[in-house]
Design a protein around this motif. Structure first.
Motif, PDB file in Angstrom:
ATOM      1  N   ASN A 193      -1.195  18.822  16.234  1.00 46.62           N
ATOM      2  CA  ASN A 193      -1.089  19.839  15.196  1.00 46.62           C
ATOM      3  C   ASN A 193      -1.973  19.402  14.028  1.00 46.62           C
ATOM      4  O   ASN A 193      -1.531  18.658  13.165  1.00 46.62           O
ATOM      5  CB  ASN A 193       0.378  19.962  14.749  1.00 46.62           C
ATOM      6  CG  ASN A 193       0.549  21.013  13.686  1.00 46.62           C
ATOM      7  OD1 ASN A 193      -0.266  21.912  13.551  1.00 46.62           O
ATOM      8  ND2 ASN A 193       1.608  20.890  12.906  1.00 46.62           N
ATOM      9  N   PRO A 194      -3.220  19.826  14.037  1.00 46.18           N
ATOM     10  CA  PRO A 194      -4.136  19.333  12.997  1.00 46.18           C
ATOM     11  C   PRO A 194      -3.654  19.721  11.605  1.00 46.18           C
ATOM     12  O   PRO A 194      -3.247  20.860  11.374  1.00 46.18           O
ATOM     13  CB  PRO A 194      -5.471  19.999  13.332  1.00 46.18           C
ATOM     14  CG  PRO A 194      -5.130  21.128  14.221  1.00 46.18           C
ATOM     15  CD  PRO A 194      -3.858  20.790  14.923  1.00 46.18           C
ATOM     16  N   ALA A 195      -3.672  18.764  10.692  1.00 50.99           N
ATOM     17  CA  ALA A 195      -3.212  19.019   9.319  1.00 50.99           C
ATOM     18  C   ALA A 195      -4.188  19.946   8.604  1.00 50.99           C
ATOM     19  O   ALA A 195      -5.398  19.803   8.754  1.00 50.99           O
ATOM     20  CB  ALA A 195      -3.132  17.695   8.564  1.00 50.99           C
ATOM     21  N   PRO A 196      -3.666  20.917   7.843  1.00 49.56           N
ATOM     22  CA  PRO A 196      -4.573  21.779   7.093  1.00 49.56           C
ATOM     23  C   PRO A 196      -5.288  20.969   6.019  1.00 49.56           C
ATOM     24  O   PRO A 196      -4.733  20.034   5.453  1.00 49.56           O
ATOM     25  CB  PRO A 196      -3.630  22.812   6.462  1.00 49.56           C
ATOM     26  CG  PRO A 196      -2.283  22.195   6.493  1.00 49.56           C
ATOM     27  CD  PRO A 196      -2.260  21.237   7.625  1.00 49.56           C
TER      28      PRO A 196
END
Lengths: 164, 167
Positions: B38-41
């Motif tokens: 879940n790539p961090a914004p």
């Protein structure tokens, strides 16, 4: 047609293993680790002009402000009050000011007594304010930063890639 | 003292390292990381000019030359009870120009600050322009950031948010 000999035909798995381990390493490095100083409870607003931290801003103080205007302290910043209770959040501007004055003193001590007392403090304050927090709660925190001697204050926002 | 020697004619036995279990484990790890990926914004910062504090050090040395003063605009942002923008009023500071209302929307605000930035560029003031946002108490942070964002994008580097009717 017959196969000669009894040699077993085995696929070479070593390159496949190399590739898989590289992929594992990639996903491990990109894993979304919870940052120590930031709070996931804060939903940030979006901004196009938001810029990344520069190398010069290596000393930062994060203030995570929830939608009710409370400053949620990171685990490293939590402290015990006179009655021994652990303070996890700062509920009003006076508490924020006391906290920041202590941090400002730590900043001055870290730089050394020889440093000019009027010189700007080395830390940058980064305000991570919940997008639903009203301005009447945010402004006293900004003003407390100024009163504590911090001149560099930045608002944190999610980078919005859309042009408009 | 014993001494081992290969007898002549004996085949050398290559050690067999079992790759398959290691590959199984690697695939399991890979599956775990893919599923939890879940790539961090991307977060970024917007610099603010803080309000002056009496007795505290000043950010800027006060200029005594009139020409060195930045063009200073004040935009008053009244907030509705639900935290949205209710009214926008623009005025140039230190002038007799009356304040004027603009439609209460971020898009109108953007157009207005672009016009003001063009005015600053036309005046060719070395100190540039300064924008003070007088913001109503109820305005949500979402809108505050949007207004500051639009101001920076228009070309204002000195943007200071202060409460409405307080300086």
């Amino acid at each position: 047609m017959s196969h000669g000999g009894s040699d077993k035909c085995e696929p070479n798995l070593v390159p496949l293993l190399d590739l898989v381990l590289q992929l594992v390493m990639f996903f491990m490095l990109c894993a979304n680790f919870v940052l120590e100083q930031t709070s996931v409870a804060i939903v940030l607003p979006k901004a196009i002009a938001a810029k990344a931290l520069t190398q010069a801003e290596s000393y930062t103080i994060f203030l995570n402000v929830d939608e009710k205007g409370r400053v949620l302290l990171a685990a490293a910043d939590q402290y015990k009050d006179s009655e021994g209770r652990v303070t996890e959040s700062l509920d009003n501007a006076a508490q924020v000011l006391t906290f920041l004055r202590r941090r400002a003193q730590e900043d001055r001590n870290a730089v050394g007594a020889a440093a000019n007392a009027d010189a700007p403090l080395r830390s940058v304050i980064i305000l991570r304010v919940h997008k639903l927090c009203p301005f009447e709660k945010t402004y006293p925190i900004m003003f407390a930063c100024r009163q504590a001697g911090y001149t560099r204050v930045q608002l944190r926002a999610l980078f919005d890639g859309s042009t408009d | 003292m014993s001494r081992r020697e290969h007898k002549p004619g004996t085949d050398f036995v290559e050690p067999d390292l079992p790759i398959t279990p290691m590959l199984d484990m690697s695939f399991q790890l890979l599956a775990f990381f893919i599923l939890t990926f879940n790539p961090a914004p991307t977060e970024g910062q917007i610099a603010l000019a803080l309000p002056q504090d009496k007795g505290g050090p000043s950010n800027q040395i006060p200029s005594v030359v009139e020409a060195d003063k930045p063009m200073h605009f004040i935009i008053r942002v009244s907030a509705a009870d639900n935290g949205t923008i209710e009214k926008l009023t623009v005025q140039e500071a230190d002038t007799v120009t009356p304040a004027r209302d603009i439609p209460a929307s971020v898009a109108e605000f953007r157009d207005e600050v672009k016009r003001l930035a063009a005015q600053v560029a036309q005046a060719k003031k070395p100190a540039g322009g300064k924008l003070t946002l007088e913001i109503g108490d109820k305005l949500l942070q979402e809108y505050v950031v949007q207004l500051v964002d639009q101001g920076i994008r228009a070309g204002f580097n000195d943007i200071s948010p202060v409460p409405l009717n307080k300086k």
